[in-house]
Enzyme design. Structure first.
Site, short mmCIF file in Angstrom:
data_model
loop_
_atom_site.label_atom_id
_atom_site.label_comp_id
_atom_site.label_asym_id
_atom_site.label_seq_id
_atom_site.Cartn_x
_atom_site.Cartn_y
_atom_site.Cartn_z
N ARG A 51 0.85 -1.20 0.00
CA ARG A 51 0.00 0.00 0.00
C ARG A 51 0.89 1.24 0.00
O ARG A 51 0.63 2.21 -0.71
CB ARG A 51 -0.96 0.01 1.20
CG ARG A 51 -1.70 1.33 1.32
CD ARG A 51 -2.95 1.31 2.20
NE ARG A 51 -2.90 0.41 3.33
CZ ARG A 51 -2.17 0.58 4.43
NH1 ARG A 51 -1.40 1.66 4.55
NH2 ARG A 51 -2.17 -0.31 5.39
N TYR A 103 -17.17 16.10 -15.68
CA TYR A 103 -17.40 14.65 -15.76
C TYR A 103 -18.42 14.25 -14.67
O TYR A 103 -18.28 14.65 -13.51
CB TYR A 103 -16.07 13.92 -15.55
CG TYR A 103 -16.22 12.43 -15.45
CD1 TYR A 103 -16.52 11.66 -16.57
CD2 TYR A 103 -16.08 11.77 -14.23
CE1 TYR A 103 -16.68 10.29 -16.47
CE2 TYR A 103 -16.23 10.39 -14.13
CZ TYR A 103 -16.53 9.66 -15.26
OH TYR A 103 -16.69 8.31 -15.16
N ASP A 175 -7.93 18.27 -14.54
CA ASP A 175 -8.21 16.90 -15.00
C ASP A 175 -7.79 16.85 -16.47
O ASP A 175 -8.45 17.43 -17.33
CB ASP A 175 -9.71 16.61 -14.82
CG ASP A 175 -10.10 15.20 -15.25
OD1 ASP A 175 -9.37 14.60 -16.07
OD2 ASP A 175 -11.15 14.70 -14.78
N LYS A 200 -8.48 5.80 -19.44
CA LYS A 200 -8.81 6.26 -20.78
C LYS A 200 -7.57 6.24 -21.68
O LYS A 200 -7.05 5.18 -21.95
CB LYS A 200 -9.45 7.66 -20.68
CG LYS A 200 -10.46 7.80 -19.53
CD LYS A 200 -11.72 6.97 -19.70
CE LYS A 200 -12.61 6.90 -18.47
NZ LYS A 200 -12.98 8.15 -17.84
#
Ligand code: PLP
Length: 384
Positions: A51, A103, A175, A200
């Site tokens: 982690r 978005y 973004d 994406k």
């Protein structure tokens, strides 16, 4: 020669990367492990628990920092978990200003998760820097920009907003999912944080869900790293490997996405049954000048409205497409079509949606890298 001096098309392949130290593997191995042997408590080789850090993820994080011209990269389990980490920098009472055609998932996270914790979000047309300046008050801490916007393809002037953010002492996050660093590099334009849904274009093959943050400033990187480790939404080793592999061909894919995007935007614009096409490469696009200044090309995302069509007509067109796949998401090698009002933007109330132009008949295309003749023929038969 240091990778820092390489050009973008080389950074995608070599930036922040070096052969693996164990056997010289050219691609970083998928270190599918949660923990690492220690010789004595605290005696380890820089990794103790996955982690906190994992070598495959570190390789990806270095690549991300390199391609966005940042100093630090952080890879997350999804784009939304990367955004979640940024908002966790804030405290109750703080305010955020963002775009009104954001978005849908970001909008939902802001309104339905973080407002509950006393953070206020304002959604405005960020094409006007004056409108942003007017909304700023003593509680404003963060400006959250998405450009090109989704799905209306508005272009927001990052450099001017960065100047405003500096003057007012605010953080600016961008973004960069739609543009990718192939087209625009927000940190160079003065932004503090770049965010990606690497799901994406960076991944590029519709086979992963991954998020990223990239920053220049060490103190900001430390705060975000603390949240990444404390909240734990990290990118796994397998997904880190696949994202790295995707990034290596980002520049050649993007070149073709842009070429195909332009051809399809022109085709739709000349189509007698198409009312309106949204693509920042058109000279008559309201933000074309800014698009030309801050982007190197215009990308493969296009939205359009078929003439006189209703909700049902638009659905009929997307159902008729055969080479384009009707699906959520974007940025993969294959062309996708979506109906924002019932898919990506369904979580935004109809009234809010229509204010920003997301009408019921709007269709969004993510133009892939197939032969453009096949894509145009498919649109021709579907529109009729
Ligand atoms: C997909 C997307 C996100 C969310 O990313 P996930 O990887 O799906 O969590 C955020 N912003 C934009 C612009 C996106 O397209």
């Amino acid at each position: 020669m240091s990778a820092k001096n390489l050009k973008f098309n080389s950074k995608t392949i070599h930036g922040g990367q070096h052969p693996d130290t164990a056997y010289g593997a050219v691609m970083p191995p998928i270190y599918q492990t949660s923990t690492y042997a220690q010789t004595t408590p605290g005696g380890h080789k820089g990794f103790e628990y996955s982690r906190s850090a994992n070598p495959t993820r570190t390789a990806l994080e270095n690549s991300l920092a390199s391609i966005e011209n940042g100093n630090y990269g952080l890879a997350f389990a999804s784009g939304l978990s990367a955004i979640d980490a940024v908002i966790k920098l804030l405290n109750p009472g703080d305010e955020v200003i963002s775009t009104n055609d954001l978005y849908g998932g970001s909008y939902r996270l802001f309104r339905q998760v973080f407002e509950k914790y006393g953070i206020t979000f304002h959604f405005i047309g960020m094409q006007s820097v004056d409108a942003i300046a007017e909304k700023i008050n003593g509680n404003t801490k963060l400006l959250w920009v998405e450009t090109p916007t989704n799905p209306m393809m508005n272009i927001i002037d990052i450099k001017s907003i960065a100047e405003l953010a500096k003057e007012k002492g605010l953080l600016l996050a961008v973004d960069n999912t739609f543009a990718t660093p192939y087209l625009q590099r927000p940190l160079d334009l003065g932004a503090d944080i770049v965010m990606h849904s690497a799901t994406k274009y960076l991944g590029g093959h519709s086979d992963i869900v991954v998020g990223a943050l990239i920053v220049k400033d060490k103190e900001l990187a430390d705060k975000l790293y603390f949240i990444q480790n404390a909240s734990g939404a990290v990118c796994g080793p397998m997904d880190s490997f696949l994202t790295l592999r995707g990034i290596k061909t980002l520049h050649v894919r993007m070149q073709r996405h842009c070429e195909n995007g332009e051809a399809i935007a022109q085709y739709l614009k000349n189509h007698p049954k198409v009312e309106k096409v949204y693509w920042p490469g058109f000279k008559d696009h309201p933000n074309h000048t800014i698009a030309t200044a801050q982007m190197d090309d215009f990308g493969g995302m296009i939205s359009f409205i078929p003439k006189g069509s209703s909700f049902e007509d638009a659905i009929g067109i997307v159902e008729n497409l055969q080479v384009f796949t009707l699906a959520e998401s974007l940025g993969g090698v294959e062309s996708l079509a979506g109906h924002p009002a019932s898919m990506t933007h369904a979580s935004i109330p109809k009234e809010e949606r229509e204010k920003s132009g997301v009408v019921d008949s709007l269709i969004r295309l993510s133009v892939g890298i197939e032969d453009v003749d096949d894509l145009i023929a498919d649109l021709a038969q579907a529109i009729g």
